[in-house]
Design a protein around this motif. Structure first.
Motif, PDB file in Angstrom:
ATOM      1  N   VAL A  90      21.985 -24.304 -12.461  1.00  0.00           N
ATOM      2  CA  VAL A  90      21.055 -23.193 -12.694  1.00  0.00           C
ATOM      3  C   VAL A  90      20.820 -22.394 -11.406  1.00  0.00           C
ATOM      4  O   VAL A  90      20.632 -21.187 -11.451  1.00  0.00           O
ATOM      5  CB  VAL A  90      19.723 -23.713 -13.287  1.00  0.00           C
ATOM      6  CG1 VAL A  90      18.642 -22.654 -13.255  1.00  0.00           C
ATOM      7  CG2 VAL A  90      19.952 -24.183 -14.713  1.00  0.00           C
ATOM      8  N   ARG A  91      20.874 -23.052 -10.278  1.00  0.00           N
ATOM      9  CA  ARG A  91      20.705 -22.367  -8.987  1.00  0.00           C
ATOM     10  C   ARG A  91      21.911 -22.654  -8.100  1.00  0.00           C
ATOM     11  O   ARG A  91      21.807 -23.371  -7.116  1.00  0.00           O
ATOM     12  CB  ARG A  91      19.423 -22.794  -8.317  1.00  0.00           C
ATOM     13  CG  ARG A  91      18.196 -22.386  -9.115  1.00  0.00           C
ATOM     14  CD  ARG A  91      16.905 -22.527  -8.369  1.00  0.00           C
ATOM     15  NE  ARG A  91      16.854 -22.010  -7.048  1.00  0.00           N
ATOM     16  CZ  ARG A  91      16.535 -20.750  -6.722  1.00  0.00           C
ATOM     17  NH1 ARG A  91      16.278 -19.882  -7.668  1.00  0.00           N
ATOM     18  NH2 ARG A  91      16.478 -20.368  -5.468  1.00  0.00           N
ATOM     19  N   PRO A  92      23.056 -22.071  -8.436  1.00  0.00           N
ATOM     20  CA  PRO A  92      24.315 -22.399  -7.770  1.00  0.00           C
ATOM     21  C   PRO A  92      24.566 -21.616  -6.486  1.00  0.00           C
ATOM     22  O   PRO A  92      25.602 -20.987  -6.318  1.00  0.00           O
ATOM     23  CB  PRO A  92      25.338 -22.023  -8.824  1.00  0.00           C
ATOM     24  CG  PRO A  92      24.724 -20.827  -9.469  1.00  0.00           C
ATOM     25  CD  PRO A  92      23.248 -21.116  -9.505  1.00  0.00           C
ATOM     26  N   VAL A  93      23.623 -21.593  -5.585  1.00  0.00           N
ATOM     27  CA  VAL A  93      23.731 -20.785  -4.383  1.00  0.00           C
ATOM     28  C   VAL A  93      25.019 -21.137  -3.627  1.00  0.00           C
ATOM     29  O   VAL A  93      25.294 -22.292  -3.329  1.00  0.00           O
ATOM     30  CB  VAL A  93      22.492 -20.990  -3.484  1.00  0.00           C
ATOM     31  CG1 VAL A  93      22.626 -20.206  -2.192  1.00  0.00           C
ATOM     32  CG2 VAL A  93      21.240 -20.569  -4.236  1.00  0.00           C
ATOM     33  N   GLY A  94      25.821 -20.111  -3.381  1.00  0.00           N
ATOM     34  CA  GLY A  94      27.038 -20.275  -2.603  1.00  0.00           C
ATOM     35  C   GLY A  94      28.280 -20.614  -3.400  1.00  0.00           C
ATOM     36  O   GLY A  94      29.369 -20.633  -2.854  1.00  0.00           O
ATOM     37  N   LEU A  95      28.157 -20.902  -4.684  1.00  0.00           N
ATOM     38  CA  LEU A  95      29.345 -21.197  -5.496  1.00  0.00           C
ATOM     39  C   LEU A  95      30.030 -19.901  -5.900  1.00  0.00           C
ATOM     40  O   LEU A  95      29.371 -18.927  -6.246  1.00  0.00           O
ATOM     41  CB  LEU A  95      28.950 -21.941  -6.780  1.00  0.00           C
ATOM     42  CG  LEU A  95      28.881 -23.443  -6.769  1.00  0.00           C
ATOM     43  CD1 LEU A  95      28.549 -23.951  -8.167  1.00  0.00           C
ATOM     44  CD2 LEU A  95      30.141 -24.088  -6.272  1.00  0.00           C
ATOM     45  N   ARG A  96      31.335 -19.900  -5.863  1.00  0.00           N
ATOM     46  CA  ARG A  96      32.081 -18.759  -6.383  1.00  0.00           C
ATOM     47  C   ARG A  96      31.853 -18.692  -7.891  1.00  0.00           C
ATOM     48  O   ARG A  96      31.720 -19.718  -8.555  1.00  0.00           O
ATOM     49  CB  ARG A  96      33.560 -18.915  -6.082  1.00  0.00           C
ATOM     50  CG  ARG A  96      33.877 -18.784  -4.609  1.00  0.00           C
ATOM     51  CD  ARG A  96      35.323 -18.988  -4.339  1.00  0.00           C
ATOM     52  NE  ARG A  96      36.102 -17.960  -5.027  1.00  0.00           N
ATOM     53  CZ  ARG A  96      37.416 -17.897  -5.011  1.00  0.00           C
ATOM     54  NH1 ARG A  96      38.105 -18.806  -4.374  1.00  0.00           N
ATOM     55  NH2 ARG A  96      38.044 -16.944  -5.648  1.00  0.00           N
ATOM     56  N   PHE A  97      31.832 -17.480  -8.417  1.00  0.00           N
ATOM     57  CA  PHE A  97      31.577 -17.313  -9.850  1.00  0.00           C
ATOM     58  C   PHE A  97      32.646 -18.005 -10.681  1.00  0.00           C
ATOM     59  O   PHE A  97      32.344 -18.594 -11.717  1.00  0.00           O
ATOM     60  CB  PHE A  97      31.474 -15.829 -10.214  1.00  0.00           C
ATOM     61  CG  PHE A  97      31.096 -15.618 -11.640  1.00  0.00           C
ATOM     62  CD1 PHE A  97      29.804 -15.902 -12.079  1.00  0.00           C
ATOM     63  CD2 PHE A  97      32.036 -15.180 -12.560  1.00  0.00           C
ATOM     64  CE1 PHE A  97      29.452 -15.731 -13.414  1.00  0.00           C
ATOM     65  CE2 PHE A  97      31.690 -15.001 -13.894  1.00  0.00           C
ATOM     66  CZ  PHE A  97      30.401 -15.282 -14.312  1.00  0.00           C
ATOM     67  N   SER A  98      33.887 -17.968 -10.255  1.00  0.00           N
ATOM     68  CA  SER A  98      34.959 -18.617 -11.012  1.00  0.00           C
ATOM     69  C   SER A  98      34.719 -20.126 -11.095  1.00  0.00           C
ATOM     70  O   SER A  98      34.925 -20.741 -12.146  1.00  0.00           O
ATOM     71  CB  SER A  98      36.326 -18.325 -10.398  1.00  0.00           C
ATOM     72  OG  SER A  98      36.367 -18.741  -9.047  1.00  0.00           O
ATOM     73  N   ALA A  99      34.262 -20.739  -9.999  1.00  0.00           N
ATOM     74  CA  ALA A  99      33.953 -22.172 -10.012  1.00  0.00           C
ATOM     75  C   ALA A  99      32.754 -22.454 -10.902  1.00  0.00           C
ATOM     76  O   ALA A  99      32.729 -23.445 -11.643  1.00  0.00           O
ATOM     77  CB  ALA A  99      33.690 -22.663  -8.593  1.00  0.00           C
ATOM     78  N   LEU A 100      31.779 -21.588 -10.861  1.00  0.00           N
ATOM     79  CA  LEU A 100      30.594 -21.746 -11.695  1.00  0.00           C
ATOM     80  C   LEU A 100      30.952 -21.644 -13.179  1.00  0.00           C
ATOM     81  O   LEU A 100      30.486 -22.440 -13.995  1.00  0.00           O
ATOM     82  CB  LEU A 100      29.562 -20.683 -11.324  1.00  0.00           C
ATOM     83  CG  LEU A 100      28.208 -20.764 -12.002  1.00  0.00           C
ATOM     84  CD1 LEU A 100      27.522 -22.086 -11.679  1.00  0.00           C
ATOM     85  CD2 LEU A 100      27.339 -19.598 -11.563  1.00  0.00           C
ATOM     86  N   LEU A 101      31.812 -20.713 -13.521  1.00  0.00           N
ATOM     87  CA  LEU A 101      32.262 -20.550 -14.896  1.00  0.00           C
ATOM     88  C   LEU A 101      32.972 -21.819 -15.381  1.00  0.00           C
ATOM     89  O   LEU A 101      32.710 -22.310 -16.481  1.00  0.00           O
ATOM     90  CB  LEU A 101      33.190 -19.343 -14.982  1.00  0.00           C
ATOM     91  CG  LEU A 101      33.612 -18.855 -16.343  1.00  0.00           C
ATOM     92  CD1 LEU A 101      32.412 -18.364 -17.137  1.00  0.00           C
ATOM     93  CD2 LEU A 101      34.615 -17.724 -16.191  1.00  0.00           C
ATOM     94  N   CYS A 102      33.846 -22.371 -14.553  1.00  0.00           N
ATOM     95  CA  CYS A 102      34.545 -23.616 -14.908  1.00  0.00           C
ATOM     96  C   CYS A 102      33.561 -24.769 -15.079  1.00  0.00           C
ATOM     97  O   CYS A 102      33.687 -25.570 -16.013  1.00  0.00           O
ATOM     98  CB  CYS A 102      35.566 -23.974 -13.830  1.00  0.00           C
ATOM     99  SG  CYS A 102      36.941 -22.829 -13.722  1.00  0.00           S
ATOM    100  N   ALA A 103      32.591 -24.867 -14.183  1.00  0.00           N
ATOM    101  CA  ALA A 103      31.610 -25.953 -14.251  1.00  0.00           C
ATOM    102  C   ALA A 103      30.777 -25.860 -15.531  1.00  0.00           C
ATOM    103  O   ALA A 103      30.516 -26.877 -16.185  1.00  0.00           O
ATOM    104  CB  ALA A 103      30.707 -25.927 -13.024  1.00  0.00           C
ATOM    105  N   TRP A 104      30.373 -24.650 -15.910  1.00  0.00           N
ATOM    106  CA  TRP A 104      29.609 -24.496 -17.150  1.00  0.00           C
ATOM    107  C   TRP A 104      30.467 -24.785 -18.375  1.00  0.00           C
ATOM    108  O   TRP A 104      29.976 -25.284 -19.390  1.00  0.00           O
ATOM    109  CB  TRP A 104      28.975 -23.112 -17.248  1.00  0.00           C
ATOM    110  CG  TRP A 104      27.666 -23.020 -16.520  1.00  0.00           C
ATOM    111  CD1 TRP A 104      27.413 -22.307 -15.390  1.00  0.00           C
ATOM    112  CD2 TRP A 104      26.437 -23.674 -16.862  1.00  0.00           C
ATOM    113  NE1 TRP A 104      26.100 -22.482 -15.010  1.00  0.00           N
ATOM    114  CE2 TRP A 104      25.473 -23.308 -15.899  1.00  0.00           C
ATOM    115  CE3 TRP A 104      26.049 -24.531 -17.879  1.00  0.00           C
ATOM    116  CZ2 TRP A 104      24.160 -23.764 -15.921  1.00  0.00           C
ATOM    117  CZ3 TRP A 104      24.741 -24.993 -17.909  1.00  0.00           C
ATOM    118  CH2 TRP A 104      23.811 -24.608 -16.943  1.00  0.00           C
ATOM    119  N   LEU A 105      31.766 -24.506 -18.311  1.00  0.00           N
ATOM    120  CA  LEU A 105      32.680 -24.830 -19.410  1.00  0.00           C
ATOM    121  C   LEU A 105      32.762 -26.349 -19.590  1.00  0.00           C
ATOM    122  O   LEU A 105      32.682 -26.868 -20.705  1.00  0.00           O
ATOM    123  CB  LEU A 105      34.063 -24.242 -19.131  1.00  0.00           C
ATOM    124  CG  LEU A 105      35.111 -24.352 -20.221  1.00  0.00           C
ATOM    125  CD1 LEU A 105      34.680 -23.625 -21.487  1.00  0.00           C
ATOM    126  CD2 LEU A 105      36.434 -23.771 -19.715  1.00  0.00           C
TER     127      LEU A 105
END
Length: 174
Positions: A90-105
């Motif tokens: 929910v507060r992914p400070v510093g994560l690349r959006f592509s990595a965040l998208l994969c993590a939420w998947l």
């Protein structure tokens, strides 16, 4: 131009909702139409559809655990991991959006399988098998595809990232 935080958040929410929705819809169809039926075969047997209720984890690992232990392993521990992951994501400070998208998947696939366990006495509905000749996968579902795809894409993104820090133009920050 970088998409706004709201657009990115809506995209992430869309990934989660569509992953869980597609997984639960296909599992419902499998339970409704495949119960008591022989496996269906397509593309010369490369793709098979057969209903399976998995009491274990990946490749049925843990299905032989005593019935009193399985809920603790597959409901409580998976639920705790998903809760902790959601708090972090929910507060992914510093994560690349592509990595965040994969993590939420990955998270959405895990949550959908956990939902199955809660609704269907500790079992997850699986129904797809893919193979080529004597080689084939175990039985899986759409949530499993999301988990594997998110994991592979995340690994590829991490491997391809030459720096230790996210690029400023791609970092998901407040």
């Amino acid at each position: 131009m970088k998409p706004s935080r709201i657009v990115r958040s809506l995209l992430l929410a869309g990934v989660v909702v569509s992953t869980i929705g597609c997984d639960q819809a296909t599992k419902h169809l499998a339970r409704a139409h495949l119960a008591g039926s022989p496996p269906l075969s397509f593309l010369g047997g490369s793709v098979r559809i057969a209903l399976a209720q998995n009491e274990g984890g990946f490749l049925s690992i843990g299905s032989s655990l005593p019935p009193g232990v399985r809920p603790g392993v597959f409901l409580l521990s998976v639920g705790a991991v998903l809760l902790l992951a959601a708090v972090y994501l929910v507060r992914p400070v510093g994560l690349r959006f592509s990595a965040l998208l994969c993590a939420w998947l990955i998270w959405a696939g895990g949550l959908s399988n956990l939902l199955d366990r809660v609704l269907f006495e500790g079992r997850v509905t699986d129904f797809m098998i893919v193979g080529l000749g004597p080689l084939h996968t175990g039985v899986f579902n759409v949530a499993d595809v999301a988990i594997v795809a998110g994991s592979v894409f995340l690994a590829v993104a991490a491997w391809g990232d030459q720096s230790d820090r996210p690029r400023e133009d791609d970092a998901y920050t407040e």
